[in-house]
Design a protein around this motif. Structure first.
Motif, PDB file in Angstrom:
ATOM      1  N   GLU A 149       0.837  -1.201   0.000  1.00  0.00           N
ATOM      2  CA  GLU A 149       0.000   0.000   0.000  1.00  0.00           C
ATOM      3  C   GLU A 149       0.873   1.253   0.000  1.00  0.00           C
ATOM      4  OE1 GLU A 149      -2.424  -0.752   3.424  1.00  0.00           O
ATOM      5  OE2 GLU A 149      -3.763  -2.099   2.331  1.00  0.00           O
ATOM      6  N   ALA A 150       1.934   1.232   0.810  1.00  0.00           N
ATOM      7  CA  ALA A 150       2.852   2.369   0.864  1.00  0.00           C
ATOM      8  C   ALA A 150       3.560   2.563  -0.469  1.00  0.00           C
ATOM      9  CB  ALA A 150       3.868   2.167   1.980  1.00  0.00           C
ATOM     10  N   VAL A 199      11.765   0.539   4.990  1.00  0.00           N
ATOM     11  CA  VAL A 199      11.505   1.661   5.899  1.00  0.00           C
ATOM     12  C   VAL A 199      10.494   1.270   6.974  1.00  0.00           C
ATOM     13  CG1 VAL A 199       9.679   2.821   4.557  1.00  0.00           C
ATOM     14  CG2 VAL A 199      11.141   4.158   6.050  1.00  0.00           C
ATOM     15  N   LEU A 200       9.509   0.465   6.614  1.00  0.00           N
ATOM     16  CA  LEU A 200       8.511   0.042   7.605  1.00  0.00           C
ATOM     17  C   LEU A 200       9.124  -0.902   8.628  1.00  0.00           C
ATOM     18  CD1 LEU A 200       5.331  -0.433   5.377  1.00  0.00           C
ATOM     19  CD2 LEU A 200       5.915   1.499   6.842  1.00  0.00           C
ATOM     20  N   VAL A 249       1.731   7.190   9.749  1.00  0.00           N
ATOM     21  CA  VAL A 249       2.506   8.309  10.300  1.00  0.00           C
ATOM     22  C   VAL A 249       3.424   8.896   9.223  1.00  0.00           C
ATOM     23  CG1 VAL A 249       4.321   8.919  11.965  1.00  0.00           C
ATOM     24  CG2 VAL A 249       2.391   7.505  12.695  1.00  0.00           C
ATOM     25  N   LEU A 250       4.048   8.034   8.453  1.00  0.00           N
ATOM     26  CA  LEU A 250       4.961   8.510   7.406  1.00  0.00           C
ATOM     27  C   LEU A 250       4.217   9.286   6.325  1.00  0.00           C
ATOM     28  CD1 LEU A 250       7.364   5.448   7.130  1.00  0.00           C
ATOM     29  CD2 LEU A 250       7.836   7.664   8.187  1.00  0.00           C
ATOM     30  N   PHE A 251       3.004   8.864   6.011  1.00  0.00           N
ATOM     31  CA  PHE A 251       2.243   9.595   4.997  1.00  0.00           C
ATOM     32  C   PHE A 251       1.766  10.950   5.504  1.00  0.00           C
ATOM     33  CE2 PHE A 251       2.032   5.653   2.534  1.00  0.00           C
ATOM     34  CZ  PHE A 251       2.423   6.187   1.318  1.00  0.00           C
ATOM     35  N   VAL A 252       1.508  11.053   6.811  1.00  0.00           N
ATOM     36  CA  VAL A 252       1.193  12.367   7.389  1.00  0.00           C
ATOM     37  C   VAL A 252       2.415  13.275   7.248  1.00  0.00           C
ATOM     38  CG1 VAL A 252       0.681  13.607   9.538  1.00  0.00           C
ATOM     39  CG2 VAL A 252      -0.582  11.527   8.964  1.00  0.00           C
ATOM     40  N   ALA A 253       3.597  12.716   7.511  1.00  0.00           N
ATOM     41  CA  ALA A 253       4.838  13.491   7.380  1.00  0.00           C
ATOM     42  C   ALA A 253       5.054  13.945   5.935  1.00  0.00           C
ATOM     43  CB  ALA A 253       6.035  12.659   7.856  1.00  0.00           C
ATOM     44  N   PHE A 299       7.932   9.927   0.195  1.00  0.00           N
ATOM     45  CA  PHE A 299       8.084   8.660   0.911  1.00  0.00           C
ATOM     46  C   PHE A 299       9.465   8.064   0.626  1.00  0.00           C
ATOM     47  CE2 PHE A 299       7.302   4.311   2.190  1.00  0.00           C
ATOM     48  CZ  PHE A 299       6.424   4.447   3.242  1.00  0.00           C
ATOM     49  N   GLY A 300       9.906   8.179  -0.623  1.00  0.00           N
ATOM     50  CA  GLY A 300      11.211   7.653  -1.001  1.00  0.00           C
ATOM     51  C   GLY A 300      12.343   8.352  -0.261  1.00  0.00           C
TER      52      GLY A 300
END
Length: 200
Positions: free
Chosen positions: A127-128, A142-143, A163-167, A175-176
């Motif tokens: 999904e990420a 990363v996860l 949390v990473l997608f909020v960032a 994300f990369g």
């Protein structure tokens, strides 16, 4: 001699005209047949190409599954259900089976225990990867590094992904880019008592 030459020329012209007419009629009959045969030949060639490709992909997938099994304990080898889950992920997320198995290898080799957690992490990584425009392996790394660093707090792969997608949404990053550096700082941040949300 003149009459013979004239007669032979006349016969030759008539013969040529008749022959051309008959050949044209035959061409009318055989052209659809040739087109049909060409289409059938093209279909067979396409099927043969696809079959060769599928066999090649299955061979690569088999190797990837063997790699995963080589690092799993004897009582935790990939089952038919686990392998089917990898196939389902490939179909759902538009990747190959081998890519799924390679990402699964990354997750297992990073120390994620139990098949349920491993498959859950793989699903979150897929999904990420789709949403973050990165490959599955990068997302998985990363996860897993986040979850491993924050294991004491009970951080899950799905929560880390959120949390990473909020960032990404609120920060000036991708994300990369987060994936490239987060693994280096997460263990230090966790040991210093920084929450994962704060780190992100």
């Amino acid at each position: 001699k003149k009459q013979g030459t004239k007669a032979s020329q006349s016969f030759g012209q008539k013969f040529s005209k008749d022959l051309n007419s008959k050949m044209a009629n035959l061409a009318k009959v055989f052209t659809p047949l040739n087109v049909g045969l060409a289409a059938i030949a093209g279909s067979f060639a396409l099927v043969a190409t696809q079959a060769t490709k599928a066999v090649g992909e299955m061979r690569i997938f088999g190797r990837s599954v063997a790699n995963v099994n080589s690092i799993l304990p004897a009582n935790a080898k990939l089952t038919r259900e686990s392998t089917a889950a990898l196939n389902d992920f490939a179909a759902s997320f538009g990747t190959t089976n081998a890519r799924q198995a390679d990402a699964f290898y990354t997750i297992v080799s990073a120390g994620v225990k139990s098949t349920a957690k491993q498959l859950g992490t793989l699903e979150a990584a897929n999904e990420a990867a789709v949403a973050g425009l990165v490959d599955i392996d990068t997302a998985a790394k990363v996860l897993v590094s986040s979850v491993n660093s924050y294991a004491a707090s009970g951080l899950t792969a799905a929560k880390a992904s959120d949390v990473l997608f909020v960032a990404v949404r609120e920060g000036q990053t991708t994300f990369g880019e987060l994936a490239a550096s987060l693994g280096n700082v997460a263990p230090v941040a966790a040991s210093a008592g920084l929450k994962f949300e704060e780190l992100a």
